[in-house]
Design an enzyme around this catalytic site. Structure first.
Site, PDB file in Angstrom:
ATOM      1  N   LYS A 278     -12.786  48.081  36.601  1.00 29.22           N
ATOM      2  CA  LYS A 278     -11.919  47.533  37.640  1.00 29.22           C
ATOM      3  C   LYS A 278     -12.154  46.051  37.904  1.00 29.22           C
ATOM      4  O   LYS A 278     -11.305  45.382  38.497  1.00 29.22           O
ATOM      5  CB  LYS A 278     -12.107  48.316  38.954  1.00 29.22           C
ATOM      6  CG  LYS A 278     -11.850  49.813  38.836  1.00 29.22           C
ATOM      7  CD  LYS A 278     -10.427  50.114  38.394  1.00 29.22           C
ATOM      8  CE  LYS A 278     -10.172  51.617  38.358  1.00 29.22           C
ATOM      9  NZ  LYS A 278      -8.801  51.929  37.891  1.00 29.22           N
TER      10      LYS A 278
ATOM     11  N   LYS B 168      -8.080  41.530  36.253  1.00 27.48           N
ATOM     12  CA  LYS B 168      -8.603  42.246  35.085  1.00 27.48           C
ATOM     13  C   LYS B 168      -8.241  41.500  33.794  1.00 27.48           C
ATOM     14  O   LYS B 168      -9.014  41.471  32.838  1.00 27.48           O
ATOM     15  CB  LYS B 168      -8.051  43.665  35.035  1.00 27.48           C
ATOM     16  CG  LYS B 168      -8.362  44.517  36.271  1.00 27.48           C
ATOM     17  CD  LYS B 168      -7.805  45.920  36.106  1.00 27.48           C
ATOM     18  CE  LYS B 168      -7.935  46.747  37.381  1.00 27.48           C
ATOM     19  NZ  LYS B 168      -6.833  46.527  38.309  1.00 27.48           N
TER      20      LYS B 168
ATOM     21  N   GLU C  76      -0.896  49.556  32.230  1.00 32.51           N
ATOM     22  CA  GLU C  76       0.565  49.614  32.088  1.00 32.51           C
ATOM     23  C   GLU C  76       1.255  48.908  33.249  1.00 32.51           C
ATOM     24  O   GLU C  76       2.469  48.691  33.202  1.00 32.51           O
ATOM     25  CB  GLU C  76       1.035  51.073  32.037  1.00 32.51           C
ATOM     26  CG  GLU C  76       0.698  51.790  30.750  1.00 32.51           C
ATOM     27  CD  GLU C  76       1.296  53.185  30.695  1.00 32.51           C
ATOM     28  OE1 GLU C  76       1.783  53.561  29.621  1.00 32.51           O
ATOM     29  OE2 GLU C  76       1.284  53.891  31.727  1.00 32.51           O
TER      30      GLU C  76
END
Length: 219
Positions: A15, A77, A167
């Site tokens: 994360k 990220k 995604e």
């Protein structure tokens, strides 16, 4: 001896990344190999991978997670990871593309003779035609790309590299940034790669999966 169950149990979706740490180039080359040698139906290899290995490249990918948007939580990220890969699927399998695959197979010694080559080419063309008739070539190709993602995630874990499949990005922004529509490609998933930061609370959580008796049954 490699302890595969341990690797599977300890890998997780990262994360937060330590932006000061970089994957060694020789290690990243192994991840590139994992993508290149991933399996695909009839060896069509219906994919293309865009690699961001510097700040400029990562910022281009991050445009698809704009600040202030509902997807901004994925931005860090992408920008803080060591390397990021965008996995794209081919929208079509054209005769010219399949011929280039066949030529590479022949160059690599896949066929004993011309007869064997032509027989496999005809068989592959038959499968492709089935999907063209069904109108689902693009969907078929996309499923193959997720096989490649699986190979990348497992290979990263085996090499001690943290990873995050993403995604949550704006595909239309990604497509425009890299001119994907004109290349006959659809952006499917981003995979960030690197080393987790101390602030990554997911690193300290135990893995949770349903019991084997729930997930498996005997034929």
């Amino acid at each position: 001896m490699m302890d595969l169950p341990h690797i599977l149990q300890t890998r997780y979706t990262t994360k937060a990344y330590d932006k000061t740490r970089r994957i060694p180039e020789e290690t990243f080359k192994q991840l590139v190999a994992a993508l290149r040698y991933s399996p695909s139906s009839v060896n069509a290899q219906p994919w293309h991978f865009i690699v961001a290995d510097d700040e400029a490249g990562k910022q281009r990918l991050a445009k698809a997670t704009p600040e202030g948007s509902a997807l901004a939580y994925n931005r860090g990220k992408i920008t803080d990871a060591s390397h990021v890969v965008l996995l794209c699927a081919r929208n079509e399998l054209t005769e010219s593309y399949l011929h280039s695959v066949l030529e590479q197979e022949e160059k690599d010694g896949r066929y004993q003779d011309a007869k064997a080559r032509d027989e496999f080419a005809a068989a592959r063309a038959g499968y492709v035609q089935q999907h063209k008739t069904a109108g689902d070539v693009a969907h078929w190709n996309q499923k193959q790309v997720y096989l490649a993602q699986g190979f990348l995630l497992l290979s990263a874990a085996m090499l001690g590299i943290d990873a995050t499949p993403i995604e949550g990005f704006l595909p239309e922004v990604m497509s425009k940034e890299f001119g994907l529509a004109g290349k006959g490609l659809t952006p499917l998933v981003v995979v960030a790669l690197g080393y987790h930061a101390e602030s990554d609370n997911n690193a300290k959580r135990p893995k949770s999966r349903l019991a084997e008796k729930v997930l498996f049954s005997k034929a």
